[in-house]
Scaffold this active site. Structure first.
Site, PDB file in Angstrom:
ATOM      1  N   SER A  46      36.507  14.806 -45.631  1.00 38.82           N
ATOM      2  CA  SER A  46      35.272  14.185 -46.088  1.00 38.82           C
ATOM      3  C   SER A  46      35.591  13.349 -47.315  1.00 38.82           C
ATOM      4  CB  SER A  46      34.233  15.257 -46.434  1.00 38.82           C
ATOM      5  OG  SER A  46      33.026  14.662 -46.843  1.00 38.82           O
ATOM      6  N   GLU A  47      35.121  12.106 -47.337  1.00 42.70           N
ATOM      7  CA  GLU A  47      35.538  11.179 -48.388  1.00 42.70           C
ATOM      8  C   GLU A  47      35.090  11.583 -49.787  1.00 42.70           C
ATOM      9  OE1 GLU A  47      32.252   7.776 -47.332  1.00 42.70           O
ATOM     10  OE2 GLU A  47      33.608   8.607 -45.851  1.00 42.70           O
ATOM     11  N   ASN A  48      34.166  12.561 -49.877  1.00 40.20           N
ATOM     12  CA  ASN A  48      33.768  13.024 -51.215  1.00 40.20           C
ATOM     13  C   ASN A  48      34.735  14.061 -51.775  1.00 40.20           C
ATOM     14  OD1 ASN A  48      32.813  14.832 -49.227  1.00 40.20           O
ATOM     15  ND2 ASN A  48      31.293  15.662 -50.618  1.00 40.20           N
TER      16      ASN A  48
END
Length: 218
Positions: A46-48
Site C-alpha cells: 500500500s503506497e501509504n
C-alpha cells in the site's frame, strides 16, 4: 451478466504469482486482497507505507490505525513491514513492484490511461497513480466497461487528462478481459452470459475478437 466488483477482484487474483510484490489501487483493486490464494506467497503493498497487507478485518480484528491508501481499515499479514510514504514511493519508482492493479476513468487503444480528474468536479487528485504507471511494467486496469450514462470507457483516444501514456496492456471490465496490442483492444475473455456482440457495441476503440475467446468461470 456483468461481473460484480467481487468477481472482478477474483479474476484479477488469478494473475497473482508466488513471490509477487503487488500494489492495489483505490476502489475495486483493494478487494483483490480478499482473494489471494491461501497457499500463495504474495506481498501486497500500500503506497501509504504498508508492505504485507492482508484482507479486510473482521470486527474483532479492526484497528483504526491500520489503513490502506484508500483509508479503508485492513489487516497485516505475518512478516509485514510498516514504513513511511517516502520509502513506499521509492519502492514504486524504483520498479520493485511486480504487478499494479489500478482503477481508471478511461483507457485507449494506445495504452493511455486517464484516472485522476473529472473536469468541473471536486476530486482528491491523482494520488500515487502517476508514479505507479511510470514505475511498473505489469499493470491491470479494472473498471466498468461503460459510464453510468452508457458511454464507452474504452476509447480510440482518452478525452480526460492522462495519468500515463502507452503504459497499459491489460484491462478487466465488468464485461470482459482485454489486452492492448498494436493500437487495438484484443478481446480475450467474456463475463459469464455476456455476448461478444454486446462487448463490440460498448467498445468505442478498435476491437479485435481473438480466435479463442473464453467465457470466465467462477
Amino acid at each position: 451478466m456483468a461481473l460484480t466488483r467481487e468477481q472482478m477482484a477474483q479474476r484479477v487474483a488469478r494473475e497473482l504469482k508466488d513471490g509477487y510484490y503487488v500494489n492495489l489501487g483505490i476502489g475495486i483493486p483493494t478487494l483483490v486482497a480478499n482473494y489471494v490464494p491461501a497457499d500463495m506467497d504474495v506481498m501486497l503493498q500500500s503506497e501509504n507505507g504498508l508492505l504485507g497487507m492482508g484482507e479486510f478485518p473482521t470486527e474483532s480484528q479492526l484497528d483504526a490505525d491500520m489503513i490502506n491508501a484508500g483509508k479503508q481499515t485492513v489487516t497485516a499479514r505475518r512478516g509485514a513491514s510498516i514504513f513511511n510514504s517516502a520509502e513506499s514511493f521509492a519502492m514504486i519508482r524504483g520498479g520493485h513492484v511486480d504487478l499494479t492493479v489500478l482503477g481508471a476513468f478511461e483507457v485507449d487503444v494506445e495504452g493511455n490511461i486517464a484516472s485522476w480528474m473529472i473536469p468541473g468536479k471536486l476530486v482528491k487528485g491523482m494520488g500515487g497513480a502517476m508514479d505507479l504507471v511510470a514505475g511498473a511494467e505489469n499493470i491491470i486496469v479494472t473498471m466498468t466497461h461503460a459510464s453510468k450514462d452508457g458511454e464507452s470507457k474504452l476509447l480510440p483516444r482518452c478525452s480526460l487528462p492522462l495519468t500515463g501514456a502507452g503504459c497499459i496492456r491489460k484491462v478487466l471490465t465488468d464485461l470482459a478481459y482485454l489486452e492492448i496490442e498494436n493500437g487495438a483492444f484484443i478481446l480475450k475473455e467474456t463475463a459469464p452470459g455476456v455476448s461478444v456482440e454486446e462487448i463490440i457495441e460498448k467498445t468505442a476503440g478498435k476491437l479485435i475478437v481473438a480466435d479463442d475467446v473464453k467465457e470466465m468461470t467462477f
